[in-house]
Scaffold this motif. Structure first.
Motif, PDB file in Angstrom:
ATOM      1  N   GLN A  56       5.325  -6.355  -8.483  1.00 48.48           N
ATOM      2  CA  GLN A  56       4.192  -5.693  -9.129  1.00 48.48           C
ATOM      3  C   GLN A  56       4.188  -4.198  -8.792  1.00 48.48           C
ATOM      4  N   ALA A  57       4.402  -3.877  -7.516  1.00 49.18           N
ATOM      5  CA  ALA A  57       4.422  -2.475  -7.085  1.00 49.18           C
ATOM      6  C   ALA A  57       5.588  -1.729  -7.739  1.00 49.18           C
ATOM      7  N   GLN A  69       5.085   1.519 -10.012  1.00 49.25           N
ATOM      8  CA  GLN A  69       5.481   2.817  -9.471  1.00 49.25           C
ATOM      9  C   GLN A  69       6.814   3.338 -10.011  1.00 49.25           C
ATOM     10  N   LYS A  70       7.705   2.436 -10.414  1.00 51.56           N
ATOM     11  CA  LYS A  70       9.048   2.794 -10.901  1.00 51.56           C
ATOM     12  C   LYS A  70       9.759   3.764  -9.936  1.00 51.56           C
ATOM     13  N   PRO A  71       9.882   3.387  -8.675  1.00 52.77           N
ATOM     14  CA  PRO A  71      10.448   4.302  -7.679  1.00 52.77           C
ATOM     15  C   PRO A  71      11.981   4.316  -7.661  1.00 52.77           C
ATOM     16  N   ILE A  79       0.842  -1.194   0.000  1.00 56.75           N
ATOM     17  CA  ILE A  79       0.000   0.000   0.000  1.00 56.75           C
ATOM     18  C   ILE A  79       0.876   1.243   0.000  1.00 56.75           C
ATOM     19  N   ASP A  80       0.591   2.165  -0.908  1.00 59.02           N
ATOM     20  CA  ASP A  80       1.258   3.457  -0.940  1.00 59.02           C
ATOM     21  C   ASP A  80       0.591   4.302   0.140  1.00 59.02           C
ATOM     22  N   LEU A  81       1.342   4.660   1.172  1.00 58.79           N
ATOM     23  CA  LEU A  81       0.743   5.391   2.290  1.00 58.79           C
ATOM     24  C   LEU A  81       0.309   6.805   1.908  1.00 58.79           C
ATOM     25  N   GLN A 115      -3.418   3.765  -2.181  1.00 54.18           N
ATOM     26  CA  GLN A 115      -3.623   2.823  -3.270  1.00 54.18           C
ATOM     27  C   GLN A 115      -2.892   1.511  -2.982  1.00 54.18           C
ATOM     28  N   VAL A 116      -3.518   0.413  -3.365  1.00 50.30           N
ATOM     29  CA  VAL A 116      -2.854  -0.883  -3.336  1.00 50.30           C
ATOM     30  C   VAL A 116      -2.062  -0.940  -4.641  1.00 50.30           C
TER      31      VAL A 116
END
Length: 158
Positions: free
Chosen positions: A47-48, A52-54, A20-22, A26-27
């Motif tokens: 998957q995240a 998100q490509k962080p 989860i993006d705090l 969003q999941v």
């Protein structure tokens, strides 16, 4: 933030790991399976990461101290990407409150009313809940009454 829950199905338990993006609630990553394992966490993380490509150096990954998070495979995956790892104190559910709240909503608003389904059917229901209801319809007081998708759009526009 990440956590794992279990949901009863006809064949036994279905385990669900979420990322989860705090900021937006969003999941951004999820994985389901019949075994509660680090593989579920890694699948959800991949998957995240793809979505998100962080820059890992700017991230903090928060979880509890479950064996799935504390194992060498998960720690190595996060360390390779230079992510700061944060784990709850033992027995302290408040550190994981957002993921616990998400799971409570999922079960109260969606899965409980469905009764026993096959794992495949439950996986489809969970996907629908997250992508069509939780992200697009469910308003959050923590987001000023916006849905996770609307809040994310507002952040991107700013």
């Amino acid at each position: 933030m990440s956590d794992i829950t279990q949901i009863r199905c006809e064949e036994g338990w279905l385990y669900l790991a979420v990322i989860i993006d705090l900021a937006t609630r969003q999941v951004v990553g999820k994985a389901q399976g019949p075994v509660n394992s680090a593989e579920l966490v890694i699948k959800a993380l991949k998957q995240a990461w793809k979505k998100q490509k962080p820059d890992g150096r700017e991230l903090m990954f928060h979880s509890d101290q479950g064996s799935q998070y504390h194992c060498m495979v998960t720690m190595a995956w996060l360390n390779k990407r230079k992510v700061t790892i944060s784990m709850s104190r033992r027995g302290n559910c408040w550190d994981n409150a957002c993921s616990e709240s998400f799971f409570a909503l999922l079960k109260k608003e969606w899965t409980r009313r469905l009764g026993l389904l096959t794992r495949k059917e439950m996986t489809e229901e969970i996907h629908f809940y997250i992508t069509q209801y939780y992200h697009k319809v469910r308003q959050h007081t923590a987001l000023g009454g916006l849905t996770p998708n609307a809040y994310a759009q507002q952040l991107n526009a700013a």
